[in-house]
Write an enzyme that holds these catalytic residues in place. Structure first.
Site, PDB file in Angstrom:
ATOM      1  N   LYS A  28       0.825  -1.209   0.000  1.00  0.00           N
ATOM      2  CA  LYS A  28       0.000   0.000   0.000  1.00  0.00           C
ATOM      3  C   LYS A  28       0.861   1.261   0.000  1.00  0.00           C
ATOM      4  CE  LYS A  28      -3.748   0.862   2.608  1.00  0.00           C
ATOM      5  NZ  LYS A  28      -4.969   1.042   1.823  1.00  0.00           N
ATOM      6  N   VAL A  31       3.808   2.838   3.004  1.00  0.00           N
ATOM      7  CA  VAL A  31       4.315   1.882   3.982  1.00  0.00           C
ATOM      8  C   VAL A  31       5.837   1.775   3.949  1.00  0.00           C
ATOM      9  CG1 VAL A  31       2.236   0.480   4.048  1.00  0.00           C
ATOM     10  CG2 VAL A  31       4.010  -0.042   2.397  1.00  0.00           C
ATOM     11  N   THR A  34       9.550   2.341  -1.153  1.00  0.00           N
ATOM     12  CA  THR A  34      10.743   2.883  -1.778  1.00  0.00           C
ATOM     13  C   THR A  34      11.947   2.695  -0.877  1.00  0.00           C
ATOM     14  OG1 THR A  34       9.389   4.479  -2.923  1.00  0.00           O
ATOM     15  CG2 THR A  34      11.734   4.946  -2.791  1.00  0.00           C
ATOM     16  N   ASP A  57       6.552   3.609 -10.073  1.00  0.00           N
ATOM     17  CA  ASP A  57       5.570   4.441  -9.398  1.00  0.00           C
ATOM     18  C   ASP A  57       5.561   5.809 -10.076  1.00  0.00           C
ATOM     19  OD1 ASP A  57       3.981   5.785  -7.675  1.00  0.00           O
ATOM     20  OD2 ASP A  57       4.902   4.964  -5.864  1.00  0.00           O
ATOM     21  N   ASN A 267       7.154  -2.929   8.360  1.00  0.00           N
ATOM     22  CA  ASN A 267       7.884  -1.679   8.501  1.00  0.00           C
ATOM     23  C   ASN A 267       7.295  -0.816   9.611  1.00  0.00           C
ATOM     24  OD1 ASN A 267       9.868   0.062   7.850  1.00  0.00           O
ATOM     25  ND2 ASN A 267       9.243   0.347   5.729  1.00  0.00           N
ATOM     26  N   CYS A 281       2.847   6.420  22.225  1.00  0.00           N
ATOM     27  CA  CYS A 281       3.755   5.401  21.706  1.00  0.00           C
ATOM     28  C   CYS A 281       3.404   4.043  22.289  1.00  0.00           C
ATOM     29  CB  CYS A 281       5.202   5.716  22.049  1.00  0.00           C
ATOM     30  SG  CYS A 281       5.636   7.421  21.787  1.00  0.00           S
TER      31      CYS A 281
END
Lengths: 336, 216
Positions: A28, A31, A34, A57, A267, A281
């Site tokens: 997606k 995320v 790259t 892209d 990620n 957090c």
């Protein structure tokens, strides 16, 4: 959790798979495709002679990520020996194709007047054909270039899968086109000749032949894509519901196209310290943990699930990417 | 050997019942239902199709009961199973569809042969046999000639004409019976607009009072 059946949480197996020629990185938007593909390319360049990183892209980020300008032609990445990168636009137009790369394509089309437009419309009426064409062109170029590994930084989910479907789509479209040209070829030929013929002495048959060449190229490439020894797809996701959902869908769909996936990158993981006062957090970490458990449960047996932390600063520049890429190989140890 | 008169009548009755009252499609459906219950290869397929369909439905229900957000792994596994079962179901259903079309075609042919074919055979075989004789002079010559068509001796009723007569009478009687039932119930009892109220009142003539003026 360290099940014996589970695959190691690193991309090392992918790096070690010497037969690999094509690697797709997808997921997606936002995320970290790259960043991941750049990192993978950097790591790949260490173990292979020559690596090419291609961004398909339309929102090109390679230039951004490496902090240097890339274009339509492969250019070496300074600071990473053996790595080149290029950015292609999958929405290239068919007129480029007709003039075989010549700059007077537009002029040619104008010179044709109505007939040219008609032909263009006809060709464009095949869904996805323009993207397929330009992709095929690139693949042709790439095939000519002697790179050991080619890594694709793909456009967000949908586009990638569409591209992988193209050979079938294109085949159907071309069939229709050649049928049309057989039926109306004479008429079109007359019209064109009345206007003084196609520029550069081309004929519609030539154009059709060119398209058929492309179809063959795409067909051949597709055969390679379906070979698990040559090609793998690395989904990138973040531990959130929608990303996970899309990834599952994508993996199933890739399975139906017989494209191999056996490694994924999770990620943007948060690793707040134990005594961290940041409520946001901590609660986010809790949510991520929930999805991480699900990911391990669902994919742990068949996938190398690589877990990457969310860093405090943006991953930009060769140095930063090199550092980040280390974590693809040696799993990140969270500070306690 | 029953009399040919009776046989022809029964055949006409059968024809009418099968083709008009029950309907060819319904007969085919009934036969198909019986056929897949017999120990044939198709019955296996039919059972499997049903099984896949049920499995897909069960998984779908289960999937709805599992929260995708809280239990993604379980949900995704269910979904994989569901997609697979659904795909299998669709494939099986499609392949069964073609078998069924074939079956329908054959059954229609058999039905046709069993009725029209027998009819034809009888008409051919008894073509020159008189069914019964008309009293002389009842009808003029040309009518006698028509009634004895095609091959029966002049002055008799041929099997063809007898068949047509039986068919017509059966059709008219059945029409009359159905119309009577329809009128009695006051609503349509068959066809596309089944259950609709009749626009016409049941036959009942309102009494005309002597005092009322007739409107002109």
């Amino acid at each position: 959790m360290a099940d014996e059946h589970e695959m190691p949480p690193s991309l090392k197996p992918v790096l070690d798979q010497k037969s690999l020629k094509w690697i797709f990185v997808g997921g997606k938007g936002g995320v970290g495709k790259t960043t991941t593909s750049c990192s993978l390319a950097v790591q790949m360049a260490k173990v292979r002679k020559s690596v090419l990183l291609i961004s398909t892209d339309p929102a090109h980020n390679l230039s951004d990520a490496f902090g240097m300008k890339f274009g339509k032609d492969a250019r070496p990445v300074t600071g990473v020996p053996g790595l080149s990168a290029m950015e292609i636009d999958p929405n290239g137009s068919i007129s480029e194709l007709i003039s075989a790369g010549g700059d007077d394509a537009q002029q040619a089309m104008q010179g044709l007047g109505g007939v040219g437009n008609m032909f263009q419309d006809m060709a464009f009426s095949i869904p996805g054909v323009d993207e397929a064409m330009s992709f095929a062109e690139v693949l042709k170029q790439v095939k000519g270039m002697e790179y050991e590994v080619i890594i694709f930084d793909t456009a967000p989910t949908g586009h990638t899968l569409r591209f992988l479907q193209f050979p079938t789509v294109l085949e159907k479209g071309l069939e229709k086109l050649s049928q049309l040209s057989q039926q109306f070829g004479g008429m079109i030929g007359n019209l064109v000749n009345a206007r003084g013929g196609l520029p550069n002495g081309q004929s519609f048959d030539d154009v059709l032949k060119k398209m058929e060449d492309l179809r063959d190229t795409i067909g051949e490439v597709n055969k390679q894509f379906k070979n698990a020894d040559l090609t793998t797809f690395v989904p990138v996701l973040i531990p959130e519901f929608l990303s996970l959902y899309e990834t599952e869908r994508m993996i199933q769909e890739l399975g139906s196209y017989e494209i191999d996936t056996h490694a994924m990158v999770v990620n943007q993981l948060l690793f707040p310290k134990k005594d961290n006062p940041c409520e946001q957090c901590n609660s986010r970490r809790k949510m991520q943990k929930k999805y991480l458990e699900q990911i391990d449960d669902l994919y742990g047996e068949d996938f190398n699930v690589v877990k990457m932390p969310l860093l405090v600063d943006e991953v930009r520049g060769v140095e930063s990417i090199s550092k980040f890429s280390e974590m693809l190989v040696t799993p990140y140890e969270a500070p306690q | 050997m029953p009399s040919v008169l009776l046989v022809v009548f029964v055949i006409q009755l059968l024809l009418h019942t099968l083709n008009t009252l029950i309907g060819g499609d319904n007969v085919n459906q009934l036969l198909w239902a019986i056929y897949i219950r017999l120990p044939t290869p198709q019955s296996d397929d039919a059972r499997k199709t049903l099984q896949y369909g049920k499995e897909a439905q069960r998984l779908k229900r289960e999937m709805a009961a599992v929260s995708a957000q809280d239990d993604f792994a379980k949900w995704a596994r269910l979904r994989r199973g569901h997609d697979k079962a659904k795909e299998q179901y669709e494939k099986a259903a499609a392949s069964q569809q073609s078998t069924r079309q074939m079956f329908n075609r054959i059954m229609s042919a058999v039905r046709w042969l069993g009725t029209q074919g027998v009819n034809f055979l009888i008409n051919t075989y008894f073509g020159s046999t008189p069914m019964f004789w008309l009293p002389q002079g009842w009808v003029p010559y040309y009518a006698e000639w028509v009634l004895s068509c095609p091959r029966a001796p002049l002055g008799s009723i041929s099997v063809n004409v007898w068949g047509i007569a039986c068919g017509s009478v059966i059709a008219m009687l059945s029409e009359a019976v159905r119309a009577t039932i329809t009128l009695k119930q006051g609503e349509v009892i068959e066809g596309a607009n089944k259950g609709e109220k009749l626009k016409m009142e049941a036959i009942s003539i309102p009494p005309v009072s002597k005092n009322s003026k007739k409107e002109l």
